[in-house]
Design a protein around this motif. Structure first.
Motif, PDB file in Angstrom:
ATOM      1  N   SER A 225       8.220  19.950 -10.209  1.00 49.81           N
ATOM      2  CA  SER A 225       8.077  18.954 -11.284  1.00 49.81           C
ATOM      3  C   SER A 225       7.156  19.535 -12.356  1.00 49.81           C
ATOM      4  O   SER A 225       6.297  20.352 -12.066  1.00 49.81           O
ATOM      5  N   LYS A 226       7.388  19.095 -13.577  1.00 46.64           N
ATOM      6  CA  LYS A 226       6.583  19.661 -14.680  1.00 46.64           C
ATOM      7  C   LYS A 226       5.794  18.559 -15.371  1.00 46.64           C
ATOM      8  O   LYS A 226       6.248  17.421 -15.456  1.00 46.64           O
ATOM      9  N   GLY A 227       4.630  18.920 -15.900  1.00 49.71           N
ATOM     10  CA  GLY A 227       3.883  18.041 -16.796  1.00 49.71           C
ATOM     11  C   GLY A 227       3.358  16.780 -16.132  1.00 49.71           C
ATOM     12  O   GLY A 227       3.025  16.762 -14.955  1.00 49.71           O
ATOM     13  N   ASP A 228       3.327  15.731 -16.943  1.00 50.00           N
ATOM     14  CA  ASP A 228       2.709  14.475 -16.517  1.00 50.00           C
ATOM     15  C   ASP A 228       3.714  13.644 -15.731  1.00 50.00           C
ATOM     16  O   ASP A 228       4.807  13.349 -16.227  1.00 50.00           O
ATOM     17  N   ILE A 229       3.315  13.231 -14.541  1.00 50.06           N
ATOM     18  CA  ILE A 229       4.235  12.463 -13.675  1.00 50.06           C
ATOM     19  C   ILE A 229       3.479  11.331 -12.966  1.00 50.06           C
ATOM     20  O   ILE A 229       2.260  11.373 -12.837  1.00 50.06           O
ATOM     21  N   ILE A 230       4.271  10.342 -12.499  1.00 47.44           N
ATOM     22  CA  ILE A 230       3.730   9.308 -11.605  1.00 47.44           C
ATOM     23  C   ILE A 230       4.365   9.568 -10.241  1.00 47.44           C
ATOM     24  O   ILE A 230       5.588   9.754 -10.150  1.00 47.44           O
ATOM     25  N   VAL A 231       3.533   9.596  -9.198  1.00 47.11           N
ATOM     26  CA  VAL A 231       4.015   9.950  -7.863  1.00 47.11           C
ATOM     27  C   VAL A 231       3.905   8.718  -6.952  1.00 47.11           C
ATOM     28  O   VAL A 231       2.903   8.011  -6.981  1.00 47.11           O
ATOM     29  N   ASP A 232       4.973   8.475  -6.183  1.00 47.64           N
ATOM     30  CA  ASP A 232       4.911   7.389  -5.198  1.00 47.64           C
ATOM     31  C   ASP A 232       4.581   8.011  -3.841  1.00 47.64           C
ATOM     32  O   ASP A 232       5.427   8.649  -3.222  1.00 47.64           O
ATOM     33  N   CYS A 233       3.324   7.837  -3.390  1.00 46.78           N
ATOM     34  CA  CYS A 233       2.877   8.479  -2.154  1.00 46.78           C
ATOM     35  C   CYS A 233       3.218   7.612  -0.957  1.00 46.78           C
ATOM     36  O   CYS A 233       2.340   7.169  -0.205  1.00 46.78           O
ATOM     37  N   LYS A 234       4.497   7.329  -0.785  1.00 48.95           N
ATOM     38  CA  LYS A 234       4.889   6.580   0.414  1.00 48.95           C
ATOM     39  C   LYS A 234       5.770   7.481   1.267  1.00 48.95           C
ATOM     40  O   LYS A 234       6.784   7.984   0.773  1.00 48.95           O
ATOM     41  N   GLN A 235       5.374   7.634   2.531  1.00 54.50           N
ATOM     42  CA  GLN A 235       6.130   8.516   3.412  1.00 54.50           C
ATOM     43  C   GLN A 235       7.527   7.941   3.644  1.00 54.50           C
ATOM     44  O   GLN A 235       7.670   6.732   3.804  1.00 54.50           O
ATOM     45  N   GLY A 236       8.519   8.811   3.605  1.00 56.06           N
ATOM     46  CA  GLY A 236       9.885   8.370   3.860  1.00 56.06           C
ATOM     47  C   GLY A 236      10.339   7.382   2.804  1.00 56.06           C
ATOM     48  O   GLY A 236      11.000   6.401   3.105  1.00 56.06           O
ATOM     49  N   ASN A 237       9.961   7.632   1.549  1.00 54.84           N
ATOM     50  CA  ASN A 237      10.266   6.696   0.474  1.00 54.84           C
ATOM     51  C   ASN A 237      11.772   6.526   0.283  1.00 54.84           C
ATOM     52  O   ASN A 237      12.461   7.440  -0.123  1.00 54.84           O
ATOM     53  N   LYS A 238      12.260   5.330   0.611  1.00 55.64           N
ATOM     54  CA  LYS A 238      13.699   5.091   0.442  1.00 55.64           C
ATOM     55  C   LYS A 238      13.951   4.220  -0.781  1.00 55.64           C
ATOM     56  O   LYS A 238      15.073   3.969  -1.157  1.00 55.64           O
ATOM     57  N   MET A 239      12.860   3.690  -1.328  1.00 58.28           N
ATOM     58  CA  MET A 239      13.037   2.665  -2.357  1.00 58.28           C
ATOM     59  C   MET A 239      13.364   3.238  -3.722  1.00 58.28           C
ATOM     60  O   MET A 239      13.862   2.538  -4.584  1.00 58.28           O
ATOM     61  N   GLY A 240      13.030   4.488  -3.950  1.00 57.43           N
ATOM     62  CA  GLY A 240      13.268   5.021  -5.284  1.00 57.43           C
ATOM     63  C   GLY A 240      12.928   6.487  -5.286  1.00 57.43           C
ATOM     64  O   GLY A 240      12.860   7.127  -4.250  1.00 57.43           O
ATOM     65  N   ARG A 241      12.704   7.011  -6.487  1.00 58.05           N
ATOM     66  CA  ARG A 241      12.361   8.418  -6.578  1.00 58.05           C
ATOM     67  C   ARG A 241      10.915   8.632  -6.153  1.00 58.05           C
ATOM     68  O   ARG A 241      10.083   7.744  -6.281  1.00 58.05           O
ATOM     69  N   GLN A 242      10.620   9.844  -5.656  1.00 56.85           N
ATOM     70  CA  GLN A 242       9.253  10.137  -5.229  1.00 56.85           C
ATOM     71  C   GLN A 242       8.330  10.300  -6.442  1.00 56.85           C
ATOM     72  O   GLN A 242       7.158  10.028  -6.378  1.00 56.85           O
ATOM     73  N   TYR A 243       8.901  10.759  -7.549  1.00 59.17           N
ATOM     74  CA  TYR A 243       8.068  10.866  -8.754  1.00 59.17           C
ATOM     75  C   TYR A 243       8.937  10.640  -9.986  1.00 59.17           C
ATOM     76  O   TYR A 243      10.159  10.732  -9.933  1.00 59.17           O
ATOM     77  N   VAL A 244       8.260  10.318 -11.093  1.00 58.49           N
ATOM     78  CA  VAL A 244       8.977  10.084 -12.340  1.00 58.49           C
ATOM     79  C   VAL A 244       8.118  10.641 -13.474  1.00 58.49           C
ATOM     80  O   VAL A 244       6.885  10.663 -13.374  1.00 58.49           O
ATOM     81  N   SER A 245       8.777  11.149 -14.514  1.00 59.63           N
ATOM     82  CA  SER A 245       8.033  11.660 -15.671  1.00 59.63           C
ATOM     83  C   SER A 245       7.331  10.507 -16.383  1.00 59.63           C
ATOM     84  O   SER A 245       7.861   9.386 -16.447  1.00 59.63           O
ATOM     85  N   LEU A 246       6.170  10.800 -16.944  1.00 55.51           N
ATOM     86  CA  LEU A 246       5.448   9.773 -17.711  1.00 55.51           C
ATOM     87  C   LEU A 246       6.231   9.371 -18.964  1.00 55.51           C
ATOM     88  O   LEU A 246       5.933   8.357 -19.592  1.00 55.51           O
ATOM     89  N   ASP A 247       7.245  10.170 -19.310  1.00 53.78           N
ATOM     90  CA  ASP A 247       8.040   9.844 -20.501  1.00 53.78           C
ATOM     91  C   ASP A 247       9.231   8.942 -20.191  1.00 53.78           C
ATOM     92  O   ASP A 247      10.067   8.699 -21.062  1.00 53.78           O
ATOM     93  N   ILE A 259      -3.055   0.794  -3.218  1.00 51.95           N
ATOM     94  CA  ILE A 259      -2.937   1.771  -4.306  1.00 51.95           C
ATOM     95  C   ILE A 259      -2.277   3.037  -3.768  1.00 51.95           C
ATOM     96  O   ILE A 259      -2.958   3.938  -3.305  1.00 51.95           O
ATOM     97  N   ARG A 260      -0.947   3.096  -3.799  1.00 55.11           N
ATOM     98  CA  ARG A 260      -0.292   4.284  -3.246  1.00 55.11           C
ATOM     99  C   ARG A 260       0.272   5.171  -4.354  1.00 55.11           C
ATOM    100  O   ARG A 260       0.824   6.219  -4.087  1.00 55.11           O
ATOM    101  N   HIS A 261       0.152   4.736  -5.605  1.00 51.01           N
ATOM    102  CA  HIS A 261       0.714   5.503  -6.701  1.00 51.01           C
ATOM    103  C   HIS A 261      -0.359   6.385  -7.337  1.00 51.01           C
ATOM    104  O   HIS A 261      -1.482   5.948  -7.555  1.00 51.01           O
ATOM    105  N   ARG A 262       0.023   7.628  -7.602  1.00 54.82           N
ATOM    106  CA  ARG A 262      -0.905   8.570  -8.250  1.00 54.82           C
ATOM    107  C   ARG A 262      -0.277   9.019  -9.561  1.00 54.82           C
ATOM    108  O   ARG A 262       0.945   9.073  -9.683  1.00 54.82           O
ATOM    109  N   ILE A 263      -1.135   9.376 -10.514  1.00 54.39           N
ATOM    110  CA  ILE A 263      -0.643   9.848 -11.807  1.00 54.39           C
ATOM    111  C   ILE A 263      -1.206  11.249 -12.051  1.00 54.39           C
ATOM    112  O   ILE A 263      -2.427  11.455 -11.925  1.00 54.39           O
ATOM    113  N   ARG A 264      -0.329  12.210 -12.369  1.00 61.65           N
ATOM    114  CA  ARG A 264      -0.806  13.537 -12.800  1.00 61.65           C
ATOM    115  C   ARG A 264      -0.745  13.541 -14.320  1.00 61.65           C
ATOM    116  O   ARG A 264       0.338  13.421 -14.901  1.00 61.65           O
TER     117      ARG A 264
END
Ligand SMILES: C[S@@+](CC[C@H](N)C(=O)[O-])C[C@H]1O[C@@H](n2cnc3c(N)ncnc32)[C@H](O)[C@@H]1O
Length: 319
Positions: A225-247, A259-264
């Motif tokens: 992954s590149k640049g600024d992202i939001i990460v969903d730190c849930k193991q075995g995440n079935k609900m959606g993508r593990q990360y998404v671009s801040l854009d 608070i399981r979400h992290r932002i790079r």
């Protein structure tokens, strides 16, 4: 209840059931003409937050099933009832969901309240699972009951808040009922979604990164992954993508995992705290993560507030 019983056509009386910390209310407050008659919520913490951030809303801390509507209304005609009964019995994020027979299922109570209050229009929100699963038959039965009662134009659909301008996705089931023909909200942002960056960057630029290291198992998932992202730190995440671009819009925020979400952001890692989550949901920064993760997105609620106000004005003018 000290309210003027005479109907003022420029003000529309609103009741919010299962009000939480006021996602629905935040969206309705963006639109002129709505007057909060009452918000009902059982949890003391949520009532306290509501009273602090929405002093214009009379809050009743009570089980919706136990409200004596005749006494509360005292003859007042209500324009609109909105509400999001607890979604835990139906939520895909809850491994212990029991569906329709779960004692926390508030949908039948919501329908009873609508029948007792008899507003001109109502809107119920819940998770999509309720409409695409074995539960659908139960919901359809209640819709049929409401149609029989007089809400002839009751219908259901799943909508995504990002299509209405929200900087995060949130697909939710809406059941909308009126006694005369109506329109549904227009998807103003379909194909032109709002980026999460617009709302997160100003907040992150004003605080220190809290350095929260990513769990080891997440690192391979975001590799490449590149640049600024939001990460969903849930193991075995079935609900959606593990990360998404801040854009892009953020994925759907949840309440269950804290608070399981992290932002790079600019190479540093931040925990997503309540102010960031509130900004993505259009709520007040004083709300708590559980109240925010359970809420109707304010952009989605705003679209409904406009649509329902137009309906009420139209039926007034044609009366
Ligand atoms: C999904 S949340 C509603 C969120 C709200 N619609 C919003 O937009 O912020 C459901 C809320 O119902 C409340 N609740 C659960 N059972 C209740 C009951 N029997 N009577 C009143 N409130 C209840 C919970 O405390 C929770 O805040």
């Amino acid at each position: 209840m000290q309210q003027n019983k005479l109907k003022k056509h420029s003000r529309f009386y609103l009741i919010d059931l299962y009000a939480g910390q006021g996602g629905f209310i935040s969206g309705f407050n963006r639109v002129d003409g709505w007057e909060h008659f009452l918000a009902v919520e059982i949890t003391e913490k949520h009532c306290n937050v509501l009273r602090e951030i929405h002093p214009n809303v009379p809050v009743l801390q009570k089980d919706v099933a136990l409200v004596n509507w005749e006494e509360v209304l005292d003859g007042t005609e209500i324009d609109c009832v909105i509400g999001g009964p607890p979604c835990q019995p139906f939520s895909q994020g809850n491994n212990r969901r029991n569906g329709w027979n779960d004692p926390r299922n508030g949908v039948p109570t919501f329908v009873n309240a609508v029948k007792n209050i008899n507003p001109k229009t109502f809107l119920m929100e819940n998770v999509p699972w309720l409409w695409g699963s074995s539960q659908k038959q139960h919901v359809q039965k209640l819709i049929d009951e409401l149609i029989e009662f007089g809400y002839t134009y009751t219908d259901a659909a799943i909508l995504d808040a990002a299509d209405f301008g929200a900087p995060c996705h949130r697909r939710r089931l809406f059941i909308y009922g009126t006694k005369l023909p109506h329109e549904w909200p227009v998807k103003t942002h379909k194909g032109k979604h709002t980026s999460a960056r617009n709302y997160l960057a100003p907040l992150l630029s004003n605080r220190e990164p809290d350095g929260a290291p990513l769990p080891e198992w997440v690192k391979p998932k975001i590799k490449g992954s590149k640049g600024d992202i939001i990460v969903d730190c849930k193991q075995g995440n079935k609900m959606g993508r593990q990360y998404v671009s801040l854009d892009e819009p953020c994925f759907t925020l949840v309440s269950t995992q804290g608070i399981r979400h992290r932002i790079r952001y600019k190479g540093e890692y931040y925990r997503m705290r309540a102010p960031e989550a509130a900004a993505l949901q259009g709520m007040d920064a004083r709300c708590t993560i559980d109240g925010i993760g359970n809420a109707v997105n304010a952009w989605q609620a705003e679209a409904w507030a406009k649509t329902m106000k137009k309906y009420l004005i139209d039926i007034d003018q044609n009366a």
